[in-house]
Scaffold this motif. Structure first.
Motif, short mmCIF file in Angstrom:
data_model
loop_
_atom_site.label_atom_id
_atom_site.label_comp_id
_atom_site.label_asym_id
_atom_site.label_seq_id
_atom_site.Cartn_x
_atom_site.Cartn_y
_atom_site.Cartn_z
N GLY A 138 67.57 53.43 109.63
CA GLY A 138 66.05 52.63 110.63
C GLY A 138 66.83 51.95 111.10
N ARG A 139 66.30 50.78 111.34
CA ARG A 139 66.75 49.36 111.70
C ARG A 139 67.39 48.20 110.88
NH1 ARG A 139 62.67 47.60 115.04
NH2 ARG A 139 62.16 46.71 113.49
N VAL A 140 68.82 47.72 110.92
CA VAL A 140 68.64 46.84 109.52
C VAL A 140 68.10 45.83 109.69
CG1 VAL A 140 71.71 47.76 109.99
CG2 VAL A 140 70.62 45.77 111.54
N ASN A 141 67.63 45.16 108.79
CA ASN A 141 66.76 44.17 108.69
C ASN A 141 68.00 43.16 108.02
OD1 ASN A 141 64.84 42.02 107.01
ND2 ASN A 141 63.30 44.06 107.78
N ALA A 142 67.81 42.32 108.47
CA ALA A 142 68.86 40.88 107.64
C ALA A 142 68.55 40.71 106.49
CB ALA A 142 69.30 40.08 108.59
N GLY A 143 67.21 40.17 106.84
CA GLY A 143 66.52 39.20 106.06
C GLY A 143 66.84 39.97 104.60
N ASP A 144 65.86 41.02 104.26
CA ASP A 144 66.03 42.02 103.30
C ASP A 144 66.86 42.54 102.73
OD1 ASP A 144 63.11 42.10 104.22
OD2 ASP A 144 62.67 44.03 104.27
N ALA A 145 67.41 42.31 103.72
CA ALA A 145 68.98 42.76 102.88
C ALA A 145 70.34 42.17 102.68
CB ALA A 145 70.56 43.48 103.99
N VAL A 146 69.89 40.43 103.24
CA VAL A 146 70.65 39.74 102.37
C VAL A 146 69.65 39.16 101.14
CG1 VAL A 146 70.90 36.82 102.31
CG2 VAL A 146 71.76 38.03 104.53
N ALA A 147 68.45 39.46 100.85
CA ALA A 147 67.96 38.97 99.57
C ALA A 147 68.18 40.42 98.51
CB ALA A 147 66.08 39.50 99.75
N MET A 148 68.50 41.62 99.28
CA MET A 148 68.90 42.12 97.65
C MET A 148 70.38 41.92 97.40
SD MET A 148 68.75 46.20 98.61
CE MET A 148 69.12 47.58 97.20
N ALA A 149 70.85 41.66 98.36
CA ALA A 149 72.64 41.02 98.53
C ALA A 149 72.64 40.06 97.16
CB ALA A 149 72.96 40.97 99.62
N LYS A 150 71.56 38.95 97.10
CA LYS A 150 71.27 37.92 96.82
C LYS A 150 71.53 38.54 95.38
CE LYS A 150 71.23 34.06 99.68
NZ LYS A 150 70.69 32.69 99.50
N ALA A 151 69.69 39.25 95.00
CA ALA A 151 69.73 39.09 93.39
C ALA A 151 70.49 41.15 92.93
CB ALA A 151 68.10 39.57 94.00
N ALA A 172 76.23 36.24 101.88
CA ALA A 172 75.34 36.22 101.26
C ALA A 172 76.08 36.64 99.45
CB ALA A 172 74.40 37.04 100.91
N ASN A 173 77.00 37.63 99.23
CA ASN A 173 77.61 37.79 97.85
C ASN A 173 78.72 38.37 97.67
OD1 ASN A 173 77.96 39.30 95.34
ND2 ASN A 173 76.34 40.52 95.08
N PRO A 174 79.87 37.68 97.71
CA PRO A 174 81.27 38.15 98.41
C PRO A 174 81.92 39.50 97.33
CG PRO A 174 80.70 36.06 98.89
CD PRO A 174 79.93 36.70 97.34
N ALA A 175 81.44 39.45 95.84
CA ALA A 175 81.82 40.62 94.86
C ALA A 175 80.72 42.36 95.55
CB ALA A 175 80.75 39.91 93.40
N LEU A 176 80.80 42.11 96.38
CA LEU A 176 79.49 43.08 96.65
C LEU A 176 80.91 44.26 97.14
CD1 LEU A 176 76.41 42.16 98.62
CD2 LEU A 176 76.65 43.20 96.54
N THR A 177 80.74 45.81 96.67
CA THR A 177 81.32 46.41 97.27
C THR A 177 81.06 47.25 98.32
OG1 THR A 177 80.84 48.30 96.41
CG2 THR A 177 82.78 47.39 95.44
#
Length: 768
Positions: A573-586, A515-520
């Motif tokens: 907690g349990r990983v949440n793919a949808g929320d994590a991707v949304a945060m990654a994009k923004a 979703a965001n390759p620029a992340l470290t």
């Protein structure tokens, strides 16, 4: 003649004027007839299961009246929640301009009726949804989307097989059926829809892992597996066996199951190809390395961390290493700065300096590991619900470069085996053993001649030899050759353990970086900490008495001063793919440069003369030590180092008894902000002296260069006074039924007090 014409003309004019006088001089318009709206059938085609498809509902009103739509399935109206209409086969989001987004959840075709209403008049039509392209096993993969499915566990075949078995033992059929059905009813109550990783929420945003590579460091990887081969990068995997003829093929030669092949399937089995199931990140590329086992090349430790020579370039898009393996021995292993330097290489050097993450299984020793014998049953750990082995016993799990992953079940609660500790970062689904409760449905070695499923599967062969083939087939119907959903035995339904939790989390990491390759790598850690679901929110604290004082050994969920929730069983907690991707994009947070403080403390842990501070036996107050950190940094991880000596910590006394000094030890840390974290709860399997891979056995030491990691303080300021309390929690001695690998006769309370010789703290974080 002319006079007569004139008379007629005047008469005609008079008649016309008379007739004209009969017409309203101000005529009113005819009443307007309102038109009904029109609605056309819509065909939704070209779907991929769980992926959004867009279109427009074709309805209009000739009078330009506002149109509202209502939807029906099987004659029943379906109402929207937060703008989303949920049908039996999928969900539809409708926009004000009549454009829509539809996601097929089940993959099945469907017919949805809709009604267009304008100014009280209506028109009806249908939305005809074609079957979606998908994978035949995906609806059993509860970790991706939990609908309460059984994933081939709790089957009718299993029930009847058990009843037949108990009848053969002498029970009546009525007795056997009542017993078995009671078990089934109890276990079926734990199948709870919605307890998953919200992977569909990531796919909804169009993210499926493309552009990322995951490295599976394990027993091997079957690079030609039908559901893995499309994602395996040709000629990039490594066979690390010294005698291997093909160094690019890590396919296992085992015939009873290949752990790495099943791990790889959870990360990135290819999606939407009509085969098997799919991985969490089904478009992520794969590289395999067969690390586990003997006879490896001398460069192995460097190669599995992506050093030069591994084939992994420093600018390659390798985003995650999965390590579903670990150490299991009843001791705390000493820390190695050299190992930390090697293990941090992917984080600090790869992906153009942005770093790759390592996801590490927390371990499967919550109840026992075998080498400690019956210790954790007899000392009360099992009954209380405390972990037998701490996930921090293993040195690779006590620095922030490896993220420790714990395992949860279909009800979102802790599994029977997942090791706990303050070092756990996140948790992910894994399940139990695939009989009474679902495990993972994933890839297995191909054909019925190899793998967990098939004639030679370890469990299949053992149960067949002991109880007969018919009973084995009833208990493991999907894995046993001949199941219609697994005709070639290329998949298994019984893969489990934190070995499954880690790759599921690795798949989520791949989605984030896609979703965001620029992340470290530190950005990804932050996203996981911020978005993971607080599963099992009612998880309770566990305490017991030390004398007259109550001691809290497990805190349950704790909210720290920075607003992060943490639990030693689940991490954040349990990983949440949808929320994590949304945060990654923004994502817009700047963590800045990583800051690592020096070790701060006293005694041998910081190179000074040994301390001689006694830890009082069976005393709830314990020994407290305070360390001041003067740097105002935001915590990303905290390390704590100890040298703790016990004169009795050897390999048993003259009577064959081992000291309780190790298992009695508990360590609690309080941050400057007041947050508490239990590094060690006591009643844990520290029965042998500390061991160092650099210095060997350390007789007399419970902890020697013993490092613990806590993630509980994430986001807090490190500046201020840190209080470490070290407690001996018991004065009990007891005999043992099973003394473990050393065959102890029992455990005798330590006669002498344990001694704190060194203590230190180190903070990882960034400037506030």
């Amino acid at each position: 003649m002319k006079k007569n014409n004139l008379k007629l003309s005047v008469l005609s004019t008079a008649i016309l004027l008379t007739l004209a006088g009969c017409v309203d001089s101000d005529p009113k318009p005819e009443p307007k007839v309102d038109s009904a709206p029109t609605a056309s059938n819509v065909t939704v085609t070209g779907l991929k299961q769980w992926m959004p498809i867009t279109g427009t509902i074709n309805t209009r009103d000739a009078d330009n009246d506002a149109i509202t739509l209502s939807f029906f399935e099987n004659g029943e109206e379906v109402t929207a929640e937060d703008g989303v209409y949920t049908f039996s086969n999928g969900v539809l989001e409708l926009n004000s301009d009549m454009s829509y987004s539809f996601i097929s959840l089940t993959g099945e075709s469907a017919e949805i009726e809709y009604k267009a209403t304008a100014n009280g008049k209506t028109a009806t039509a249908k939305i005809m949804v074609d079957a979606a392209m998908g994978d035949p096993l995906v609806n059993q993969q509860w970790h991706l989307r939990n609908t309460g499915q059984k994933a081939y566990a709790l089957s009718d075949e299993m029930k009847e097989g058990l009843i037949t078995l108990y009848v053969s033992f002498g029970e009546t059929e009525e007795e056997a059926r009542a017993k078995v059905e009671g078990w089934f009813e109890e276990d079926e109550a734990k199948l709870i829809a919605g307890e998953d990783m919200n992977v569909v929420g990531a796919y909804k945003q169009g993210v499926t892992g493309a552009g990322v590579t995951a490295v599976v460091v394990d027993t091997g990887l079957e690079i030609r597996h039908e559901d893995l081969e499309p994602n395996v990068i040709p000629n990039r995997s490594l066979n690390l066996n010294e005698g291997a003829l093909d160094k690019t093929d890590p396919t296992s030669t085992s015939i009873s199951g290949d752990h790495g092949t099943s791990v790889a399937g959870l990360i990135a089995a290819k999606g939407w190809n009509g085969l098997g199931g799919q991985g969490v990140s089904p478009d992520t590329n794969l590289i395999g390395m067969n690390y586990l086992g003997s006879g490896k090349v001398p460069q192995t430790e460097y190669l599995i961390h992506g050093f030069p020579g591994s084939g992994i370039g420093m600018n390659d898009n390798v985003g995650v290493f999965n390590r579903s393996y670990g150490l299991g021995w009843p001791t705390h292993f000493g820390y190695s700065e050299l190992d930390e330097a090697i293990e941090s290489y992917p984080n600090l050097m790869l992906r153009g300096g942005k770093g790759a993450l390592t996801m590490k299984s927390s371990g499967n020793s919550f109840g026992d590991d075998g080498n400690e014998g019956s210790l954790c049953e007899e000392n009360g750990a099992n009954e209380l619900g405390l972990t037998c082995y701490n996930a921090s016993f293993e040195p690779s799990q006590v620095h922030p470069y490896y993220l420790s992953v714990a395992a949860v079940n279909t009800d979102g609660k802790h599994t029977s085996y997942s090791a706990a500790g303050a070092n756990v970062f996140v948790s992910a689904p894994s399940g139990e053993y695939g009989r009474y409760a679902p495990a993972m449905v994933t890839t297995d070695q191909m054909t019925c001649l190899s793998g967990y499923s098939g004639f030679n599967g370890g469990t299949i062969a053992a149960w067949s030899n002991f109880y007969g083939a018919d009973f084995a087939a009833s208990q493991f119907p999907f894995n046993y050759p001949g199941h219609e959903d697994n005709a070639s035995c290329n998949y298994t339904s019984t893969f489990n353990g934190t070995s499954s939790a880690a790759p599921n989390a690795s798949g989520v990491v791949s989605l984030i970086l896609s979703a965001n390759p620029a992340l470290t790598w530190r950005d990804v850690r932050h996203i996981l900490a911020a978005t993971s679901t607080m599963n099992d929110p009612e998880n309770e604290a566990i305490s017991f008495m030390i004398g007259e004082t109550e001691f809290v050994a497990h805190q349950g969920w704790v909210e720290n001063a920075a607003g992060f929730h943490f639990n030693n069983l689940f991490g954040f907690g349990r990983v949440n793919a949808g929320d994590a991707v949304a945060m990654a994009k923004a994502y817009d947070k700047d963590l800045g440069e990583q800051v690592i403080t020096d070790w701060m403390g006293a005694g041998s842990s910081v190179g000074e003369d040994m301390m001689t501070s006694a830890i009082p036996d069976n005393n709830a107050e314990g020994l407290s030590y305070k360390i001041e950190i003067t740097e105002d940094i935001a915590v990303e991880a905290m390390q704590f180092k100890f040298d703790i000596f016990s004169a009795e910590m050897g390999y048993g006394d003259a009577n064959g008894n081992q000291t309780t000094a190790g298992m009695d030890l508990a360590i609690e840390v309080t941050s400057p902000s007041g947050t508490k974290s239990m590094l060690l709860s006591s009643k844990q399997a520290i029965t042998y002296p500390s061991f160092s891979f650099e210095n060997g056995e350390q007789p007399g030491y419970i902890l020697k260069d013993g490092v613990f990691l806590s993630n509980a303080f994430y986001g807090e300021s490190a500046m201020g006074e840190w209080t470490i309390r070290i407690i001996d929690t018991s004065a009990e001695s007891f005999a043992t039924a099973d003394g473990g690998a050393m065959g102890f006769a029992g455990y005798a309370n330590n006669v002498t007090e344990s001694i704190l010789e060194g203590i230190a703290v180190r903070a990882y974080g960034h400037e506030k």
